[in-house]
Design a protein around this motif. Sequence first.
Motif, PDB file in Angstrom:
ATOM      1  N   PHE A  67     -41.340 -18.044 -44.889  1.00 42.99           N
ATOM      2  CA  PHE A  67     -41.157 -16.799 -44.148  1.00 42.99           C
ATOM      3  C   PHE A  67     -40.884 -15.645 -45.111  1.00 42.99           C
ATOM      4  O   PHE A  67     -40.028 -15.729 -45.992  1.00 42.99           O
ATOM      5  N   GLY A  68     -41.659 -14.575 -44.969  1.00 44.83           N
ATOM      6  CA  GLY A  68     -41.506 -13.404 -45.814  1.00 44.83           C
ATOM      7  C   GLY A  68     -42.320 -13.440 -47.086  1.00 44.83           C
ATOM      8  O   GLY A  68     -42.381 -12.438 -47.803  1.00 44.83           O
ATOM      9  N   PHE A  69     -42.967 -14.539 -47.372  1.00 42.29           N
ATOM     10  CA  PHE A  69     -43.769 -14.673 -48.585  1.00 42.29           C
ATOM     11  C   PHE A  69     -45.242 -14.506 -48.223  1.00 42.29           C
ATOM     12  O   PHE A  69     -45.837 -15.389 -47.605  1.00 42.29           O
ATOM     13  N   ALA A  70     -45.817 -13.376 -48.599  1.00 39.97           N
ATOM     14  CA  ALA A  70     -47.205 -13.044 -48.261  1.00 39.97           C
ATOM     15  C   ALA A  70     -47.426 -13.051 -46.749  1.00 39.97           C
ATOM     16  O   ALA A  70     -48.472 -13.477 -46.265  1.00 39.97           O
ATOM     17  N   LYS A  71     -46.415 -12.599 -46.024  1.00 39.87           N
ATOM     18  CA  LYS A  71     -46.489 -12.500 -44.562  1.00 39.87           C
ATOM     19  C   LYS A  71     -45.696 -11.282 -44.118  1.00 39.87           C
ATOM     20  O   LYS A  71     -44.577 -11.067 -44.588  1.00 39.87           O
ATOM     21  N   ASP A  72     -46.258 -10.497 -43.193  1.00 49.18           N
ATOM     22  CA  ASP A  72     -45.492  -9.380 -42.651  1.00 49.18           C
ATOM     23  C   ASP A  72     -44.647  -9.869 -41.476  1.00 49.18           C
ATOM     24  O   ASP A  72     -44.655 -11.060 -41.135  1.00 49.18           O
ATOM     25  N   ILE A  73     -43.905  -8.966 -40.863  1.00 51.97           N
ATOM     26  CA  ILE A  73     -42.953  -9.388 -39.833  1.00 51.97           C
ATOM     27  C   ILE A  73     -43.648 -10.051 -38.653  1.00 51.97           C
ATOM     28  O   ILE A  73     -43.219 -11.112 -38.177  1.00 51.97           O
ATOM     29  N   ASP A  74     -44.737  -9.455 -38.173  1.00 50.48           N
ATOM     30  CA  ASP A  74     -45.443 -10.060 -37.040  1.00 50.48           C
ATOM     31  C   ASP A  74     -46.002 -11.433 -37.407  1.00 50.48           C
ATOM     32  O   ASP A  74     -45.974 -12.365 -36.592  1.00 50.48           O
ATOM     33  N   GLN A  75     -46.498 -11.581 -38.633  1.00 53.64           N
ATOM     34  CA  GLN A  75     -47.004 -12.878 -39.068  1.00 53.64           C
ATOM     35  C   GLN A  75     -45.885 -13.909 -39.145  1.00 53.64           C
ATOM     36  O   GLN A  75     -46.075 -15.079 -38.797  1.00 53.64           O
ATOM     37  N   ASN A  76     -44.700 -13.495 -39.584  1.00 54.47           N
ATOM     38  CA  ASN A  76     -43.561 -14.411 -39.616  1.00 54.47           C
ATOM     39  C   ASN A  76     -43.254 -14.952 -38.228  1.00 54.47           C
ATOM     40  O   ASN A  76     -42.988 -16.150 -38.052  1.00 54.47           O
ATOM     41  N   TYR A  77     -43.282 -14.083 -37.230  1.00 53.82           N
ATOM     42  CA  TYR A  77     -42.981 -14.532 -35.868  1.00 53.82           C
ATOM     43  C   TYR A  77     -44.102 -15.388 -35.294  1.00 53.82           C
ATOM     44  O   TYR A  77     -43.848 -16.288 -34.482  1.00 53.82           O
ATOM     45  N   GLN A  78     -45.327 -15.126 -35.726  1.00 56.97           N
ATOM     46  CA  GLN A  78     -46.428 -16.003 -35.308  1.00 56.97           C
ATOM     47  C   GLN A  78     -46.197 -17.417 -35.827  1.00 56.97           C
ATOM     48  O   GLN A  78     -46.373 -18.405 -35.101  1.00 56.97           O
ATOM     49  N   VAL A  79     -45.791 -17.523 -37.096  1.00 59.88           N
ATOM     50  CA  VAL A  79     -45.514 -18.838 -37.671  1.00 59.88           C
ATOM     51  C   VAL A  79     -44.343 -19.499 -36.963  1.00 59.88           C
ATOM     52  O   VAL A  79     -44.377 -20.698 -36.650  1.00 59.88           O
ATOM     53  N   LEU A  80     -43.288 -18.744 -36.684  1.00 61.05           N
ATOM     54  CA  LEU A  80     -42.120 -19.290 -36.001  1.00 61.05           C
ATOM     55  C   LEU A  80     -42.503 -19.832 -34.622  1.00 61.05           C
ATOM     56  O   LEU A  80     -42.057 -20.920 -34.231  1.00 61.05           O
ATOM     57  N   ARG A  81     -43.346 -19.101 -33.922  1.00 61.47           N
ATOM     58  CA  ARG A  81     -43.777 -19.539 -32.585  1.00 61.47           C
ATOM     59  C   ARG A  81     -44.617 -20.805 -32.653  1.00 61.47           C
ATOM     60  O   ARG A  81     -44.555 -21.654 -31.760  1.00 61.47           O
ATOM     61  N   ARG A  82     -45.397 -20.972 -33.726  1.00 63.15           N
ATOM     62  CA  ARG A  82     -46.318 -22.099 -33.843  1.00 63.15           C
ATOM     63  C   ARG A  82     -45.812 -23.190 -34.789  1.00 63.15           C
ATOM     64  O   ARG A  82     -46.579 -24.044 -35.227  1.00 63.15           O
ATOM     65  N   LEU A  83     -44.523 -23.172 -35.052  1.00 63.35           N
ATOM     66  CA  LEU A  83     -43.943 -24.076 -36.042  1.00 63.35           C
ATOM     67  C   LEU A  83     -44.241 -25.540 -35.755  1.00 63.35           C
ATOM     68  O   LEU A  83     -44.472 -26.335 -36.675  1.00 63.35           O
ATOM     69  N   LYS A  84     -44.254 -25.921 -34.501  1.00 64.53           N
ATOM     70  CA  LYS A  84     -44.475 -27.326 -34.137  1.00 64.53           C
ATOM     71  C   LYS A  84     -45.819 -27.856 -34.631  1.00 64.53           C
ATOM     72  O   LYS A  84     -45.991 -29.065 -34.786  1.00 64.53           O
ATOM     73  N   GLU A  85     -46.764 -26.955 -34.879  1.00 62.55           N
ATOM     74  CA  GLU A  85     -48.067 -27.411 -35.347  1.00 62.55           C
ATOM     75  C   GLU A  85     -47.978 -28.064 -36.729  1.00 62.55           C
ATOM     76  O   GLU A  85     -48.838 -28.867 -37.105  1.00 62.55           O
ATOM     77  N   LEU A  86     -46.941 -27.725 -37.483  1.00 59.43           N
ATOM     78  CA  LEU A  86     -46.776 -28.321 -38.808  1.00 59.43           C
ATOM     79  C   LEU A  86     -46.231 -29.745 -38.741  1.00 59.43           C
ATOM     80  O   LEU A  86     -46.192 -30.440 -39.757  1.00 59.43           O
ATOM     81  N   GLU A  87     -45.839 -30.192 -37.553  1.00 61.60           N
ATOM     82  CA  GLU A  87     -45.353 -31.558 -37.403  1.00 61.60           C
ATOM     83  C   GLU A  87     -46.471 -32.582 -37.592  1.00 61.60           C
ATOM     84  O   GLU A  87     -46.205 -33.773 -37.712  1.00 61.60           O
ATOM     85  N   MET A  88     -47.722 -32.115 -37.624  1.00 67.44           N
ATOM     86  CA  MET A  88     -48.848 -33.032 -37.831  1.00 67.44           C
ATOM     87  C   MET A  88     -48.733 -33.771 -39.165  1.00 67.44           C
ATOM     88  O   MET A  88     -49.300 -34.856 -39.336  1.00 67.44           O
ATOM     89  N   PHE A  89     -47.980 -33.211 -40.125  1.00 68.97           N
ATOM     90  CA  PHE A  89     -47.843 -33.844 -41.442  1.00 68.97           C
ATOM     91  C   PHE A  89     -46.786 -34.938 -41.455  1.00 68.97           C
ATOM     92  O   PHE A  89     -46.714 -35.719 -42.406  1.00 68.97           O
ATOM     93  N   GLY A  90     -45.944 -34.978 -40.428  1.00 65.64           N
ATOM     94  CA  GLY A  90     -44.911 -36.004 -40.386  1.00 65.64           C
ATOM     95  C   GLY A  90     -43.869 -35.857 -41.470  1.00 65.64           C
ATOM     96  O   GLY A  90     -43.256 -36.844 -41.893  1.00 65.64           O
ATOM     97  N   LEU A  91     -43.654 -34.627 -41.935  1.00 61.63           N
ATOM     98  CA  LEU A  91     -42.716 -34.357 -43.022  1.00 61.63           C
ATOM     99  C   LEU A  91     -41.602 -33.428 -42.542  1.00 61.63           C
ATOM    100  O   LEU A  91     -41.813 -32.597 -41.655  1.00 61.63           O
ATOM    101  N   PRO A  92     -40.409 -33.542 -43.139  1.00 63.29           N
ATOM    102  CA  PRO A  92     -39.319 -32.654 -42.742  1.00 63.29           C
ATOM    103  C   PRO A  92     -39.675 -31.197 -43.007  1.00 63.29           C
ATOM    104  O   PRO A  92     -40.345 -30.866 -43.989  1.00 63.29           O
ATOM    105  N   LEU A  93     -39.192 -30.328 -42.116  1.00 61.67           N
ATOM    106  CA  LEU A  93     -39.433 -28.892 -42.242  1.00 61.67           C
ATOM    107  C   LEU A  93     -38.148 -28.177 -42.630  1.00 61.67           C
ATOM    108  O   LEU A  93     -37.133 -28.291 -41.938  1.00 61.67           O
ATOM    109  N   LEU A  94     -38.188 -27.459 -43.742  1.00 60.89           N
ATOM    110  CA  LEU A  94     -37.081 -26.595 -44.127  1.00 60.89           C
ATOM    111  C   LEU A  94     -37.442 -25.169 -43.760  1.00 60.89           C
ATOM    112  O   LEU A  94     -38.552 -24.709 -44.046  1.00 60.89           O
TER     113      LEU A  94
END
Length: 287
Positions: free
Chosen positions: A200-227
């Motif tokens: 969050f905040g790395f090569a992403k603007d504020i709206d993009q950060n919230y897009q990632v936050l809203r879609r965070l569950k999609e990263l569960e496809m890797f089966g790895l812990p999320l920090l």
Amino acid sequence: MKAKDTPFYKKITLNCGGRIVLLQQPAVMGILNFTPDSFYANSRMQSVEQAVAQAGKMLNEGATFLDIGGYSTRPGAPEVTEQEELNRVIPIIEALSKAYPEALLSIDTFRARVAEAAVRHGAHLINDVSGGTLDQDMFATAGRLQVPYLLMHMRGTPQDMASQNQYPNGLVEEMVSFFAERVAQLRALGVKDILLDPGFGFAKDIDQNYQVLRRLKELEMFGLPLLIGLSRKSMTYKPLKVGPEEALTGTIVANTLALLNGADILRVHDVKEAVHTIKIAKKMLTA
């Protein structure tokens, strides 16, 4: 069928120097910055003694990990030499290892040499904000050291990343491709414990950060812990027209949303508040 054979399986163990950390419920990582220019002034440690005292406070408040950094990665941050970074972080790691031998220490660096020196002096995890893009030796170093590696999504450098936020194929889609390629590389080099950080905040603007936050569950496809590192970042205070010093409320809300969307570790400046946030979120999820 075993749980790990299902598409919903997530790895919840980390081997930290022979100690097994179980992430059955979210954990907290406290931030210790030995830098003069981190974006949040209260996180800047001015001496080893101050860092030891702050670390003790964080551990007493419930932190599982402590993240030590000697190079500010805020947008536009000035360059720090490798030797200066080493001079900043190694004395703190040595002091914390002596004062709190049971503490789990993370080194926040994108340099393989700094990461290796930190692990040799007592660090247990590598937190690489560049995801291996700024030092080609980092992945092999993590594999050789056999420590957990935190893979963060980022583009560019701290000096120019603010201008690197164009994603023609979709931000989350490109993030998934980035993680898929790099997780495969890490595993091929023998890294057994990998954690993901959306950056969050790395090569992403504020709206993009919230897009990632809203879609965070999609990263569960890797089966790895999320920090998740949202603490007092601009996305938590600019919408409220305040500064980082007044961003605790925004941070708590953002961290709550992250927990509801699968976060396993919260990286924060304010440990007690994060621990409380986890307890309330857990209560709702298990009621």
